[in-house]
Design a protein around this motif. Structure first.
Motif, PDB file in Angstrom:
ATOM      1  N   ILE A   1       0.508 -13.939  -6.824  1.00 23.84           N
ATOM      2  CA  ILE A   1       1.881 -13.792  -6.333  1.00 23.84           C
ATOM      3  C   ILE A   1       1.881 -12.860  -5.139  1.00 23.84           C
ATOM      4  N   GLN A   2       2.556 -13.281  -4.059  1.00 22.05           N
ATOM      5  CA  GLN A   2       2.606 -12.438  -2.864  1.00 22.05           C
ATOM      6  C   GLN A   2       3.987 -12.541  -2.226  1.00 22.05           C
ATOM      7  N   LEU A   3       4.334 -11.506  -1.478  1.00 20.64           N
ATOM      8  CA  LEU A   3       5.618 -11.487  -0.781  1.00 20.64           C
ATOM      9  C   LEU A   3       5.551 -12.390   0.447  1.00 20.64           C
TER      10      LEU A   3
END
Length: 618
Positions: A5-7
């Motif tokens: 998960i990444q921004l």
């Protein structure tokens, strides 16, 4: 295992937000016009080039922005309309999320010029794809000008999904209508490719409706006024005889914001119950004012859907108010058992005295005399000479001798033949040799070597007419029948423009136009077989089809025209056909190039094999 998960980067997040806010150029028009209204402008100009694909510019004379505000306005979720979450439930402004300018700047080239009344100089900012290219002091009039150029320049896939200029311009015009109708106190001007489409001054609501939809609209409007503790209603509904097959003239405004509400629309339809023909829709332009705390306008990205606290109450009030107006202005039939119109005294008899009726009596009249001596006529009755009663026996003389004669000659007796009604086809088929029969006045059933054939009569006739019209338009050799009296039809300027664009194709199908203005169309000839009463229905259906799907190429336009006319003129389900008409339709269908499907790609017939039928009995 690594984290997955990444921004998202800001420019990607902006493009995703833009996907929600900006579907087409009309979305940009809506957002910019609403910002101009929130800026308390009294005059707003909308300038469009190439249906918004090249340029969408909105110029207003509102209160403008400071240097800091101008720069901050392009940041995500930057807004002056709300400061806390509670403010969402008492909104009196249009924009409040602060996503519009940021989303637009992410997918277009934006030029902003703004100046407040108290400032000597304004600010000019240029942004391309969320990147600020320049910000400098500028000499500019008071207010704000936002120019959005080259929409979707960095998302070619989205640009390819845009429709033709005609379709996109129609969507822009719809948004302009919605904003202009909600704010009659603001002057609007609309320009497309250098030509003026609308110039609306500051006016009252009725004048605004008439200016947008044509002068003929004025006589169609019935005012609706109602004020309760829950809801205030003002505006107009259209008279039932001017109802349309399309919903193009249906407008709800809640607190000066256009909304779509099938539930409230049903309330209007219920008020018109019994006054409208089948598949026709009423026109209405209604402003509803409610407490902002009782509605939630944050449930849809485009803000055209609103959630009400008490929909049932609003439904009842709206239905009653519209029904009351229709009755008050003698639009709806009213049953009043206490009032007799025959007792109304005409104005010409206002000062006249009542005169006693004169009576004449013929004192010499004797009903038992052989001959009535009076030759007078009483009123409108004719003299009736009384038959002599003394010679009544003569009526029965020779009856006995006639009765004994058994050779009565009945050969001279003739019987009146039944009147025969002419049919479209001469019915020469003999009973018992029918090859087709009609089921539920909807399907035509015929036999095959392998089983049974069931044909949908409406779709089959659509296919037959469609190919005929397409052939006439293509070879440009259609025949037309002249009308004894020219037919004058009234349309809105936008609808007349659509007819004007299709004029040459319509003439190839058999229509003859003698006059074509912004609000009136005069027709002197129609295609052979088209009844005069159907002409307005055909054109209304055509306008509706064009508004929903305008093709890009000329061939596609003719294709759409042929489809629309075939749909309007085809045999309807529920229409009874005799055996010859049924056979003619079946033969015409299978003479078509593509008999299997209707013009809208739906099956025209199905077959049932004998094996399938036998399986049903196992």
């Amino acid at each position: 295992m690594t984290d997955i998960i990444q921004l998202l980067p800001d420019h990607v997040a902006n493009q995703i937000a833009a996907g929600e806010v900006v579907q087409r150029p009309a979305s940009v028009v809506k957002e910019l016009l609403e910002n101009a209204i929130d800026a308390e402008a009294s005059e707003i100009k909308l300038i469009i080039k190439d249906a918004g694909k090249t340029l969408v510019q909105v110029i207003d004379n509102g209160k403008g922005m400071s240097v800091t505000d101008a720069r901050l306005s392009f940041e995500r979720h930057a807004t002056s309309k709300i400061k806390s979450a509670e403010d969402l439930f008492q909104l009196n402004t249009k924009g409040f999320r602060g996503e519009a300018l940021a989303s637009i700047a992410a997918i277009a080239h934006v030029e902003l010029k703004t100046k407040r009344p108290e400032d000597e100089l304004g600010t000019a900012i240029e942004i391309e794809g969320s990147t600020v290219k320049s910000q400098e002091v500028s000499v500019t009039p008071t207010g704000t000008s936002v120019a959005v150029k080259n929409l979707f320049f960095n998302i070619p896939a989205r640009r390819n999904f845009l429709k033709s200029d005609t379709v996109e311009l129609r969507h822009i015009t719809d948004e302009f209508h919605r904003v202009a109708l909600a704010h009659p106190n603001i002057a609007f001007a609309f320009y497309h490719n250098g030509s003026e489409l609308f110039n609306l001054p500051n006016e009252n609501y009725r004048q605004r409706v008439v200016h947008i939809f044509g002068n003929k609209t004025n006589e169609k409007l019935v005012p609706v006024e109602e004020e309760t503790e829950v809801l205030k209603i003002s505006g107009f509904v259209g008279k039932p005889e001017y109802s349309k097959k399309t919903r193009s003239e249906q407008f709800f405004f809640v607190n000066q914001r256009f909304i779509k509400s099938p539930y409230l629309n049903h309330a209007i339809s219920a008020a018109f119950e019994g006054l409208l023909k089948d598949s026709y829709h009423p026109s209405y332009f209604l402003n509803l004012t409610v407490d902002p705390k009782t509605i939630d306008i944050n449930i849809h990205p485009t803000k055209t859907e609103i959630k009400f606290d008490d929909e049932h109450t609003l439904y009842a009030i709206l239905r009653s108010a519209v029904k009351h107006s229709l009755g008050q202005f003698n639009i709806a039939p009213v049953l009043d058992f206490e009032h007799q119109s025959s007792l109304n005294t005409p104005y010409s008899y206002k000062d006249k005295a009542a005169s006693a009726p004169a009576i004449e009596v013929d004192r010499s009249f004797n009903p038992f005399a052989d001959d009535a001596p009076s030759t007078k006529q009483y009123g409108q009755q004719k003299n009736h000479k009384k038959a002599p009663t003394a010679s009544w026996e003569s009526l029965y003389v020779d009856l006995e001798s006639k009765g004994n004669n058994s050779n009565d000659d009945f050969s001279q007796v003739t019987f009146e033949s039944d009147a025969k009604t002419a049919s479209i086809f001469s019915d020469s088929s003999v009973e018992g040799t029918k090859t087709t029969f009609q089921l539920q006045q909807k399907y035509i059933v015929s036999t095959l070597k392998s089983g049974m054939l069931i044909i949908d009569q409406n779709r089959a006739h659509q296919r037959v007419l469609y190919e005929n019209f397409l052939k006439h338009i293509t070879i440009k050799e259609a025949t037309s029948q002249q009308l004894l009296f020219p037919l004058q039809l009234h349309f809105t300027p936008n609808e007349s423009n659509i007819i004007k664009n299709l004029k040459s194709d319509l003439e190839h199908t058999g229509f003859v136009f003698s006059g074509l203005t912004e609000e009136e169309i005069t027709i002197t000839g129609v295609p052979v077989g088209v009844p005069e009463s159907e002409v307005s229905i055909i054109l209304e259906q055509l306008i509706s089809d064009v508004e929903n799907d305008v093709p890009d190429t000329n061939f596609s336009t003719t294709d759409l025209l042929a489809k629309s006319m075939a749909k309007s003129l085809a045999i309807k389900n529920g229409q009874s056909l005799n055996s010859t008409e049924q056979e003619h339709l079946v033969n015409s269908l299978f003479a078509c190039k593509e008999p299997n499907v209707s013009p809208t790609n739906r099956p025209t017939f199905i077959t049932m094999k004998v094996d399938d039928i036998e399986k049903k009995f196992m």
